[in-house]
Design an enzyme around this catalytic site. Structure first.
Site, PDB file in Angstrom:
ATOM      1  N   THR A  40       0.845  -1.212   0.000  1.00 33.06           N
ATOM      2  CA  THR A  40       0.000   0.000   0.000  1.00 33.06           C
ATOM      3  C   THR A  40       0.873   1.254   0.000  1.00 33.06           C
ATOM      4  OG1 THR A  40      -1.678  -1.203   1.235  1.00 33.06           O
ATOM      5  CG2 THR A  40      -1.821   1.194   1.304  1.00 33.06           C
ATOM      6  N   HIS A  43       2.104   1.964  -3.398  1.00 31.84           N
ATOM      7  CA  HIS A  43       1.098   2.667  -4.219  1.00 31.84           C
ATOM      8  C   HIS A  43       1.092   4.160  -3.887  1.00 31.84           C
ATOM      9  CE1 HIS A  43      -0.704  -0.805  -6.117  1.00 31.84           C
ATOM     10  NE2 HIS A  43      -0.743  -1.425  -4.945  1.00 31.84           N
ATOM     11  N   ILE A 175       2.941 -11.406   1.797  1.00 31.33           N
ATOM     12  CA  ILE A 175       1.745 -11.930   2.470  1.00 31.33           C
ATOM     13  C   ILE A 175       1.447 -13.352   2.007  1.00 31.33           C
ATOM     14  CG2 ILE A 175      -0.694 -11.526   2.987  1.00 31.33           C
ATOM     15  CD1 ILE A 175      -0.221  -8.557   2.660  1.00 31.33           C
ATOM     16  N   GLY A 263      -5.935 -10.684  -2.445  1.00 31.64           N
ATOM     17  CA  GLY A 263      -5.315  -9.892  -3.509  1.00 31.64           C
ATOM     18  C   GLY A 263      -6.286  -8.879  -4.089  1.00 31.64           C
ATOM     19  N   TYR A 287     -10.700  -8.715   4.119  1.00 36.68           N
ATOM     20  CA  TYR A 287     -10.214  -7.343   4.296  1.00 36.68           C
ATOM     21  C   TYR A 287      -9.549  -7.235   5.670  1.00 36.68           C
ATOM     22  CZ  TYR A 287     -10.522  -2.250   4.939  1.00 36.68           C
ATOM     23  OH  TYR A 287     -10.249  -0.940   5.191  1.00 36.68           O
TER      24      TYR A 287
HETATM   25  P1  NAD Z   1       2.815  -8.196  -3.639  1.00 38.29           P
HETATM   26  O1  NAD Z   1       2.408  -7.277  -4.707  1.00 38.29           O
HETATM   27  O2  NAD Z   1       4.143  -8.035  -2.980  1.00 38.29           O
HETATM   28  O3  NAD Z   1       2.731  -9.716  -4.163  1.00 38.29           O
HETATM   29  C1  NAD Z   1       1.912 -10.125  -5.204  1.00 38.29           C
HETATM   30  C2  NAD Z   1       2.690 -11.188  -5.971  1.00 38.29           C
HETATM   31  O4  NAD Z   1       1.830 -11.735  -6.980  1.00 38.29           O
HETATM   32  C3  NAD Z   1       3.931 -10.642  -6.667  1.00 38.29           C
HETATM   33  O5  NAD Z   1       5.104 -11.327  -6.212  1.00 38.29           O
HETATM   34  C4  NAD Z   1       3.629 -10.907  -8.140  1.00 38.29           C
HETATM   35  O6  NAD Z   1       4.803 -11.227  -8.887  1.00 38.29           O
HETATM   36  C5  NAD Z   1       2.667 -12.083  -8.065  1.00 38.29           C
HETATM   37  N1  NAD Z   1       1.898 -12.342  -9.288  1.00 38.29           N
HETATM   38  C6  NAD Z   1       1.620 -11.516 -10.339  1.00 38.29           C
HETATM   39  N2  NAD Z   1       0.934 -12.181 -11.292  1.00 38.29           N
HETATM   40  C7  NAD Z   1       0.776 -13.448 -10.849  1.00 38.29           C
HETATM   41  C8  NAD Z   1       0.148 -14.618 -11.405  1.00 38.29           C
HETATM   42  N3  NAD Z   1      -0.463 -14.608 -12.594  1.00 38.29           N
HETATM   43  N4  NAD Z   1       0.176 -15.756 -10.660  1.00 38.29           N
HETATM   44  C9  NAD Z   1       0.785 -15.800  -9.458  1.00 38.29           C
HETATM   45  N5  NAD Z   1       1.397 -14.718  -8.901  1.00 38.29           N
HETATM   46  C10 NAD Z   1       1.397 -13.571  -9.591  1.00 38.29           C
HETATM   47  O7  NAD Z   1       1.657  -8.136  -2.539  1.00 38.29           O
HETATM   48  P2  NAD Z   1       1.588  -8.488  -0.969  1.00 38.29           P
HETATM   49  O8  NAD Z   1       2.054  -7.329  -0.179  1.00 38.29           O
HETATM   50  O9  NAD Z   1       2.166  -9.834  -0.698  1.00 38.29           O
HETATM   51  O10 NAD Z   1       0.001  -8.539  -0.843  1.00 38.29           O
HETATM   52  C11 NAD Z   1      -0.728  -9.524  -1.556  1.00 38.29           C
HETATM   53  C12 NAD Z   1      -1.990  -8.956  -2.160  1.00 38.29           C
HETATM   54  O11 NAD Z   1      -2.907  -8.636  -1.113  1.00 38.29           O
HETATM   55  C13 NAD Z   1      -1.834  -7.678  -2.965  1.00 38.29           C
HETATM   56  O12 NAD Z   1      -2.733  -7.704  -4.053  1.00 38.29           O
HETATM   57  C14 NAD Z   1      -2.255  -6.596  -1.980  1.00 38.29           C
HETATM   58  O13 NAD Z   1      -2.738  -5.439  -2.635  1.00 38.29           O
HETATM   59  C15 NAD Z   1      -3.360  -7.301  -1.245  1.00 38.29           C
HETATM   60  N6  NAD Z   1      -3.657  -6.840   0.123  1.00 38.29           N
HETATM   61  C16 NAD Z   1      -4.962  -6.871   0.476  1.00 38.29           C
HETATM   62  C17 NAD Z   1      -5.327  -6.531   1.764  1.00 38.29           C
HETATM   63  C18 NAD Z   1      -6.747  -6.630   2.152  1.00 38.29           C
HETATM   64  O14 NAD Z   1      -7.102  -6.174   3.253  1.00 38.29           O
HETATM   65  N7  NAD Z   1      -7.592  -7.231   1.324  1.00 38.29           N
HETATM   66  C19 NAD Z   1      -4.358  -6.151   2.702  1.00 38.29           C
HETATM   67  C20 NAD Z   1      -3.013  -6.158   2.300  1.00 38.29           C
HETATM   68  C21 NAD Z   1      -2.675  -6.507   1.007  1.00 38.29           C
HETATM   69 ZN    ZN Z   2       0.259  -3.148   5.247  1.00 39.24          ZN
END
Ligand code: NAD
Ligand code: ZN
Length: 342
Positions: A40, A43, A175, A263, A287
């Site tokens: 975040t 971003h 994560i 995600g 969430y």
């Molecule tokens: P990150 O962006 O570090 O990791 C995402 C990974 O997905 C990357 O390593 C990327 O290479 C990989 N990826 C891309 N395309 C892919 C595919 N086709 N198949 C498999 N993997 C692929 O994110 P993070 O910090 O580990 O967080 C994970 C996700 O959770 C992110 O989308 C983030 O925005 C989201 N998130 C959501 C909440 C919530 O409350 N819902 C909270 C925190 C983070």
């Molecule tokens: Zn965070």
């Protein structure tokens, strides 16, 4: 105090001097020791459309932290100066049906520390006393600084029963990797994690006992054959936000399989709902954390052998924050922890 501020309506963050927050009767002031850089924050740093619409300017950002209480408000009971703490980053209202029913994580008035209200990338942060989570002695400040995303991983992984189940995790970001460690810890049988980034897959295998799959090169069906998964994975944890990953997950799950989705996609995308319907899949959006229940579970798991420390790949003094954001942007890292005491 030193603070990382979204000071201008453009890409970047600025390390500058800010007033120490003054606390209200129900708040505490925390001297920040260490902070984690979140996706975040990346971003916000890059200033994409979401960030531009969401983040007030100027504002101190950051929401993953650990530190020590240095001041408590007049109405606060049960929290002492000197206690090492982290805190729930979602500040909620108390009037909704969900909050009054004790389902704090479903309160519609939730505001995020470092997203909607001033954050923790600073020498001091104030939070409501309600949000404070004291840290056990055996959870140090750098682990304390990544409990927020570990909580996301724990919330997602514990959404469905994983005991003896075969689990597919799409996305080996910090994560996704931590959720794989949680899945192992609670007794999943096979845990397969996919990504398109070899650095992250290698890190996943260092952190926990998983089967890393580079989905840009390897065929998941061949991996399933190797593991003896005839009908598919029982549970999917979607941790990438990538449409292709979700599509693959729907295809590779068993009939009646369950998906927990953390995600966040960058934009809406089409889904083959016919497959979801005929496979009778359950899809649950996730969430944040289930607030203090998740904090309890994750601290308890850390005290009963869950080890995710290797997901921290870089430890930097706050002055080097730009390098940290650069590594995060390129995906050449796991968690990055910034030290505010250096
Ligand atoms: P990150 O962006 O570090 O990791 C995402 C990974 O997905 C990357 O390593 C990327 O290479 C990989 N990826 C891309 N395309 C892919 C595919 N086709 N198949 C498999 N993997 C692929 O994110 P993070 O910090 O580990 O967080 C994970 C996700 O959770 C992110 O989308 C983030 O925005 C989201 N998130 C959501 C909440 C919530 O409350 N819902 C909270 C925190 C983070
Ligand atoms: Zn965070």
């Amino acid at each position: 105090m030193k603070a990382l501020v979204k000071a201008k309506d453009e890409a970047g963050l600025w390390l500058q001097d800010e007033p120490v927050p003054s606390i209200g009767p129900d708040e505490v002031l925390i001297r920040v020791g260490k902070t984690g850089i979140c996706g975040t924050d990346v971003h916000i740093y890059g200033w994409d459309d979401w960030a531009r619409k969401t983040i007030p300017v100027p504002m101190v950002v950051g929401h993953e932290y650990a530190g020590e209480i240095v001041e408590v408000g007049a109405a606060v009971r049960g929290l002492a100066i000197g206690t090492r703490v982290s805190g729930e980053g979602h500040v909620i209202g108390m009037q909704s049906r969900a909050a009054r029913g004790g389902r704090f994580h479903l309160d519609p008035k939730t505001r995020g520390i470092g997203v909607n209200i001033p954050g923790a990338f600073a020498e001091f942060v104030k939070i409501p006393a309600f949000n404070v989570v004291p840290l056990p002695d055996d959870v140090d400040d750098e682990m304390g600084a990544i409990l927020d995303p570990l909580g996301n991983a724990v919330h997602t992984a514990l959404s469905f029963d994983l005991v003896g189940e075969d689990v597919l995790i799409t996305g080996a970001g910090p994560i996704g990797i931590m959720s794989a460690a949680v899945a192992r810890h609670v007794g999943a049988r096979h845990v397969v994690i996919t990504d398109v980034n070899p650095t992250r897959l290698a890190l996943a295998a260092q952190v926990t006992d998983v089967v890393p799959v580079d989905i840009s090169k390897e065929d998941l069906v061949a991996v399933m054959d190797r593991l003896g998964l005839k009908e598919g994975f029982d549970v999917g944890l979607e941790m990438s936000g990538a449409p292709a990953a979700f599509e693959e997950m729907v295809d590779r799950l068993v009939m009646g399989g369950k998906i927990a989705m953390l995600g966040i996609p960058t934009k809406p995308y089409a889904v083959d709902w016919t497959k979801v319907v005929f496979k009778m899949l359950t899809i649950k959006g996730i969430y944040g954390r289930e607030m203090f229940e998740t904090w309890h579970k994750m601290l308890a798991m850390l005290q009963s052998g869950l080890d995710v420390r290797k997901v921290i790949t870089h430890r930097l003094p706050v002055q080097d924050f730009a390098r940290g954001f650069d590594l995060m942007t390129k995906g050449e890292c796991g968690k990055i922890v910034l030290d505010w005491t250096a």
